[in-house]
Design an enzyme around this catalytic site. Structure first.
Site, PDB file in Angstrom:
ATOM      1  N   ASP A   5       2.236   8.226   7.162  1.00  0.00           N
ATOM      2  CA  ASP A   5       3.062   7.470   5.924  1.00  0.00           C
ATOM      3  C   ASP A   5       2.849   7.817   4.810  1.00  0.00           C
ATOM      4  O   ASP A   5       3.822   8.735   4.038  1.00  0.00           O
ATOM      5  CB  ASP A   5       2.088   5.959   6.665  1.00  0.00           C
ATOM      6  CG  ASP A   5       2.823   4.867   5.889  1.00  0.00           C
ATOM      7  OD1 ASP A   5       4.242   5.331   4.676  1.00  0.00           O
ATOM      8  OD2 ASP A   5       2.425   3.823   5.627  1.00  0.00           O
ATOM      9  N   LYS A  64       9.929   4.703   6.673  1.00  0.00           N
ATOM     10  CA  LYS A  64      10.519   3.720   5.996  1.00  0.00           C
ATOM     11  C   LYS A  64      11.543   3.845   4.848  1.00  0.00           C
ATOM     12  O   LYS A  64      11.256   5.225   3.760  1.00  0.00           O
ATOM     13  CB  LYS A  64       9.039   3.076   5.208  1.00  0.00           C
ATOM     14  CG  LYS A  64       7.204   3.325   5.468  1.00  0.00           C
ATOM     15  CD  LYS A  64       6.749   2.818   4.771  1.00  0.00           C
ATOM     16  CE  LYS A  64       5.904   1.885   5.799  1.00  0.00           C
ATOM     17  NZ  LYS A  64       4.561   1.676   4.679  1.00  0.00           N
ATOM     18  N   LYS A  71       7.002   0.084  14.516  1.00  0.00           N
ATOM     19  CA  LYS A  71       5.551  -1.104  13.932  1.00  0.00           C
ATOM     20  C   LYS A  71       6.914  -2.080  13.222  1.00  0.00           C
ATOM     21  O   LYS A  71       7.480  -2.132  12.257  1.00  0.00           O
ATOM     22  CB  LYS A  71       5.564  -0.754  12.975  1.00  0.00           C
ATOM     23  CG  LYS A  71       4.715  -0.421  12.443  1.00  0.00           C
ATOM     24  CD  LYS A  71       3.374   0.190  11.739  1.00  0.00           C
ATOM     25  CE  LYS A  71       2.981   0.035  10.239  1.00  0.00           C
ATOM     26  NZ  LYS A  71       1.907   0.771   9.358  1.00  0.00           N
ATOM     27  N   GLU A  96      -2.711   5.804  12.122  1.00  0.00           N
ATOM     28  CA  GLU A  96      -1.260   6.212  11.003  1.00  0.00           C
ATOM     29  C   GLU A  96      -2.329   6.050   9.663  1.00  0.00           C
ATOM     30  O   GLU A  96      -3.447   5.168   9.835  1.00  0.00           O
ATOM     31  CB  GLU A  96      -0.546   4.604  11.122  1.00  0.00           C
ATOM     32  CG  GLU A  96       0.216   5.404   9.594  1.00  0.00           C
ATOM     33  CD  GLU A  96       1.299   3.682   9.734  1.00  0.00           C
ATOM     34  OE1 GLU A  96       1.611   3.225  11.003  1.00  0.00           O
ATOM     35  OE2 GLU A  96       1.499   3.345   8.274  1.00  0.00           O
ATOM     36  N   HIS A 118      -3.232  -6.203   3.075  1.00  0.00           N
ATOM     37  CA  HIS A 118      -2.488  -6.998   3.562  1.00  0.00           C
ATOM     38  C   HIS A 118      -3.226  -8.391   4.044  1.00  0.00           C
ATOM     39  O   HIS A 118      -2.407  -9.112   4.182  1.00  0.00           O
ATOM     40  CB  HIS A 118      -1.506  -6.300   4.310  1.00  0.00           C
ATOM     41  CG  HIS A 118      -0.983  -5.417   4.495  1.00  0.00           C
ATOM     42  ND1 HIS A 118      -0.679  -4.850   5.545  1.00  0.00           N
ATOM     43  CD2 HIS A 118      -0.919  -4.816   3.082  1.00  0.00           C
ATOM     44  CE1 HIS A 118       0.084  -3.653   4.908  1.00  0.00           C
ATOM     45  NE2 HIS A 118       0.474  -3.966   3.362  1.00  0.00           N
ATOM     46  N   GLU A 178       1.638  -9.596   7.067  1.00  0.00           N
ATOM     47  CA  GLU A 178       2.568  -8.596   8.611  1.00  0.00           C
ATOM     48  C   GLU A 178       2.741  -9.778   9.360  1.00  0.00           C
ATOM     49  O   GLU A 178       2.610  -9.560  10.913  1.00  0.00           O
ATOM     50  CB  GLU A 178       2.113  -7.320   8.331  1.00  0.00           C
ATOM     51  CG  GLU A 178       2.480  -6.627   7.735  1.00  0.00           C
ATOM     52  CD  GLU A 178       2.676  -5.156   7.611  1.00  0.00           C
ATOM     53  OE1 GLU A 178       2.225  -4.716   9.643  1.00  0.00           O
ATOM     54  OE2 GLU A 178       2.712  -4.441   7.177  1.00  0.00           O
ATOM     55  N   SER A 224       0.871  -1.212  -0.117  1.00  0.00           N
ATOM     56  CA  SER A 224      -0.047   0.499  -0.342  1.00  0.00           C
ATOM     57  C   SER A 224       0.895   1.249  -0.124  1.00  0.00           C
ATOM     58  O   SER A 224       1.356   1.833   1.111  1.00  0.00           O
ATOM     59  CB  SER A 224      -0.816   0.243   1.357  1.00  0.00           C
ATOM     60  OG  SER A 224      -0.221   0.105   2.480  1.00  0.00           O
ATOM     61  N   HIS A 233       8.967  -1.201   9.358  1.00  0.00           N
ATOM     62  CA  HIS A 233       9.157  -2.546   8.008  1.00  0.00           C
ATOM     63  C   HIS A 233       8.088  -1.833   7.182  1.00  0.00           C
ATOM     64  O   HIS A 233       7.700  -0.867   6.817  1.00  0.00           O
ATOM     65  CB  HIS A 233       8.489  -3.653   8.713  1.00  0.00           C
ATOM     66  CG  HIS A 233       7.352  -4.008   9.469  1.00  0.00           C
ATOM     67  ND1 HIS A 233       7.034  -5.421   9.430  1.00  0.00           N
ATOM     68  CD2 HIS A 233       6.628  -2.902   9.355  1.00  0.00           C
ATOM     69  CE1 HIS A 233       5.738  -4.787  10.054  1.00  0.00           C
ATOM     70  NE2 HIS A 233       5.138  -3.198   9.195  1.00  0.00           N
ATOM     71  N   ARG A 234       8.110  -2.577   5.811  1.00  0.00           N
ATOM     72  CA  ARG A 234       6.684  -2.835   4.845  1.00  0.00           C
ATOM     73  C   ARG A 234       6.192  -4.262   5.246  1.00  0.00           C
ATOM     74  O   ARG A 234       7.379  -5.229   5.569  1.00  0.00           O
ATOM     75  CB  ARG A 234       8.383  -2.856   3.464  1.00  0.00           C
ATOM     76  CG  ARG A 234       8.354  -1.948   3.002  1.00  0.00           C
ATOM     77  CD  ARG A 234       7.739  -0.333   3.960  1.00  0.00           C
ATOM     78  NE  ARG A 234       6.831  -0.269   2.640  1.00  0.00           N
ATOM     79  CZ  ARG A 234       6.401   0.948   1.727  1.00  0.00           C
ATOM     80  NH1 ARG A 234       7.308   1.663   1.336  1.00  0.00           N
ATOM     81  NH2 ARG A 234       4.971   1.144   1.339  1.00  0.00           N
ATOM     82  N   SER A 235       5.316  -4.410   4.068  1.00  0.00           N
ATOM     83  CA  SER A 235       4.520  -5.394   4.503  1.00  0.00           C
ATOM     84  C   SER A 235       5.353  -6.581   3.555  1.00  0.00           C
ATOM     85  O   SER A 235       5.192  -7.811   3.996  1.00  0.00           O
ATOM     86  CB  SER A 235       3.242  -4.976   3.444  1.00  0.00           C
ATOM     87  OG  SER A 235       3.330  -5.074   2.496  1.00  0.00           O
ATOM     88  N   GLN A 283      -6.114  -2.064   7.089  1.00  0.00           N
ATOM     89  CA  GLN A 283      -4.853  -2.351   7.046  1.00  0.00           C
ATOM     90  C   GLN A 283      -4.336  -3.379   8.429  1.00  0.00           C
ATOM     91  O   GLN A 283      -4.044  -4.636   8.371  1.00  0.00           O
ATOM     92  CB  GLN A 283      -4.117  -1.918   6.378  1.00  0.00           C
ATOM     93  CG  GLN A 283      -2.696  -2.395   5.655  1.00  0.00           C
ATOM     94  CD  GLN A 283      -2.190  -1.362   5.159  1.00  0.00           C
ATOM     95  OE1 GLN A 283      -2.436  -1.325   3.822  1.00  0.00           O
ATOM     96  NE2 GLN A 283      -0.404  -0.560   5.273  1.00  0.00           N
ATOM     97  N   GLU A 284      -4.681  -2.451   9.473  1.00  0.00           N
ATOM     98  CA  GLU A 284      -3.804  -2.663  10.713  1.00  0.00           C
ATOM     99  C   GLU A 284      -4.380  -2.584  12.419  1.00  0.00           C
ATOM    100  O   GLU A 284      -4.938  -1.563  12.457  1.00  0.00           O
ATOM    101  CB  GLU A 284      -2.291  -2.424  10.754  1.00  0.00           C
ATOM    102  CG  GLU A 284      -1.525  -2.473   9.371  1.00  0.00           C
ATOM    103  CD  GLU A 284      -0.308  -1.879   8.964  1.00  0.00           C
ATOM    104  OE1 GLU A 284       0.327  -1.074   9.948  1.00  0.00           O
ATOM    105  OE2 GLU A 284       0.469  -1.763   8.290  1.00  0.00           O
ATOM    106  N   ASP A 304      -3.301   0.785  11.231  1.00  0.00           N
ATOM    107  CA  ASP A 304      -3.309   2.010  10.402  1.00  0.00           C
ATOM    108  C   ASP A 304      -4.447   2.084   9.379  1.00  0.00           C
ATOM    109  O   ASP A 304      -4.481   0.774   8.529  1.00  0.00           O
ATOM    110  CB  ASP A 304      -1.869   1.195  10.079  1.00  0.00           C
ATOM    111  CG  ASP A 304      -1.996   2.055   8.649  1.00  0.00           C
ATOM    112  OD1 ASP A 304      -2.169   2.871   8.432  1.00  0.00           O
ATOM    113  OD2 ASP A 304      -0.388   1.529   8.244  1.00  0.00           O
TER     114      ASP A 304
HETATM  115  P1  PGA Z   1       2.644  -1.302   3.068  1.00  0.00           P
HETATM  116  O1  PGA Z   1       2.639  -0.541   3.858  1.00  0.00           O
HETATM  117  O2  PGA Z   1       2.225  -2.433   2.569  1.00  0.00           O
HETATM  118  O3  PGA Z   1       3.078  -0.103   1.838  1.00  0.00           O
HETATM  119  O4  PGA Z   1       4.495  -1.870   3.882  1.00  0.00           O
HETATM  120  C1  PGA Z   1       1.858  -1.148   5.119  1.00  0.00           C
HETATM  121  C2  PGA Z   1       1.766   0.428   6.321  1.00  0.00           C
HETATM  122  O5  PGA Z   1       1.404   1.421   5.437  1.00  0.00           O
HETATM  123  O6  PGA Z   1       2.235   1.158   6.323  1.00  0.00           O
HETATM  124 ZN    ZN Z   2       1.088   2.913   7.134  1.00  0.00          ZN
END
Ligand code: PGA
Ligand code: ZN
Length: 424
Positions: free
Chosen positions: A310, A335, A386, A283, A153, A203, A40, A363-365, A161-162, A240
């Protein structure tokens, strides 16, 4: 001095190819870094160069980025001092020559930037956090552990998402990990008992077929309580929503829930969740293109809840500076691959700090076994990290590295806890 630079293609945690780089110095010191990848992503991130050949890796090949490391970049940095991080990163940026590192690829550039730092640390016989952060680097970050996955994710209907837990009442990082793991396993049992899937998302958090944020938050609060912790006091909740992902034509389109909310209704909804649950941080509550919504929510909720940017900041110093000036959030997610060099990521951290914003290392996913961000969290004393759930080695590798760092610091180690969070 740098004697060799070697790029290669390895797999990330989603099974997609990514770039890994080895930098070797004249004294034999070796630094190795693997580059993560988002799902994302923010629109203003540095460019992750993919080959786009549908016949190979479904278009996700990184052969060109790896080639750039092994040819142009290797030629440009061989013979340079790895200790001169700023000079090295400036060379990489100039060599690329585009504003968003689109020619060589931010994945190629970041791999070299981080591997050089790690090689220099080895040459100095220092752990990375100490090499980058000096003797002052002794603050272990408050972890935000992602125990329910949705959005981009996971393949469930959850729009957000989280859903994370932050053990704000822990006394040490190791204790925070224990608390998180205990809640994670209680949640697993609770989901199973309620007839939900306990499969996990990108994740490492569970990805049950829930539809609303309230349903997810209820499960998390119940798991915290059933484990014997006090929601809010011992363990704070973090979300998030990754709101840019479902902001279309000026409206927040909750496809899973089957509801559309205007920016005002979306902000009201989030404010209601902050009132109803012990949420300490959100977030990307608003979309990257909804700056008015960001400012509105920050004015209303920023005094009692951390609001971390983010997608809206993309670890970009200029975007962060604009955000600070105009009242967008009160915290910055960092990131390293969103910006593409260590020097720029550290500059963003400094700018955020000077503006009174908190910093969350992230991190990233799509991750690898690389644990660089664990060291960077300590190096910058940013106080928060995170890095996913309490399962899957791509996530736990970072927690495990922080456990080792805390142990190595001994009596000198500090744990950030609740104090790390922005509160107005
Ligand atoms: P990502 O996103 O999938 O781009 O790593 C994680 C996030 O939104 O924090
Ligand atoms: Zn995010």
């Amino acid at each position: 001095a740098i004697t060799s630079v070697t790029g290669r293609r390895i797999l990330d945690s989603r099974g997609n190819p990514t770039v890994e780089v080895d930098v070797e110095l004249a004294d034999g010191s070796l630094g190795r870094a693997a580059v993560p990848s988002g799902a994302s992503t923010g629109a203003r991130e540095a460019v992750e160069l993919r080959d786009g050949d549908p016949a190979r890796w479904h278009g996700k090949g990184v052969d060109r980025a790896v080639d750039h490391v092994n040819t142009e970049i290797a030629t440009a940095v061989t013979g340079r001092e790895a200790e001169d991080q700023a000079g090295l990163d400036a060379t990489l940026i100039a060599l690329d020559g585009t504003p968003a590192k689109a020619r060589l690829g931010a994945n190629a550039i970041l791999g070299v930037s981080l591997a050089a730092a790690k090689a220099a640390a080895v040459a100095h016989r220092l752990p990375l956090h100490r090499y980058v952060g000096g003797v002052e680097a002794r603050l272990l970050p408050l972890p935000m552990m992602n125990i329910i996955n949705g959005g981009a994710h996971a393949d469930n209907p959850l729009d957000f998402q989280e859903f994370m837990i932050a053990p704000v009442g822990a006394k040490t990082f190791a204790e925070a990990v224990r608390m998180g793991s205990e809640v994670f396993h209680t949640l697993r049992a609770d989901l199973l008992a309620a007839g939900h899937s306990t499969g996990v998302g990108d994740e490492g958090g569970f990805a049950p077929a829930l539809r609303t944020a309230e349903e997810a938050l209820e499960f998390v609060v119940a798991a915290v309580e059933r484990t014997g912790y006090r929601p809010g006091e011992d363990i704070g909740l973090v979300m998030d929503p990754a709101s840019s992902e479902f902001f279309r034509d000026g409206v927040y389109d909750y496809a899973g829930e089957g509801v559309r909310r205007t920016p005002r209704e979306h902000a009201d909804y989030l404010a209601g969740l902050v009132d109803g649950y012990p949420i300490v941080s959100i977030e990307d509550p608003m979309a990257e293109d909804d700056l008015e919504g960001w400012r509105d929510l920050t004015a209303r909720v920023g005094g009692r809840c951390q609001l971390t940017g983010d997608d809206v900041f993309c670890t970009n110093e200029t975007l962060v500076r604009d955000g600070i000036r105009t009242g967008v959030g009160n915290s910055v997610l960092v990131k390293v691959n969103q910006i593409g060099t260590l020097t720029e990521a550290l500059a963003t951290v400094g700018t955020a700090r000077r503006g009174g914003y908190t910093v969350v290392m992230s991190h990233r996913s799509g991750e690898t076994e690389d644990t660089t961000i664990a060291d960077l969290a300590v190096a910058t004393s940013c106080g928060q990290i995170k890095t996913g759930s309490l399962s899957r080695s791509d996530r736990t590798a970072k927690y495990n590295q922080l456990i080792r760092i805390e142990e190595s610091l001994g009596e000198r180690a500090l744990f950030a806890g609740r104090e790390a969070l922005a509160r107005g």
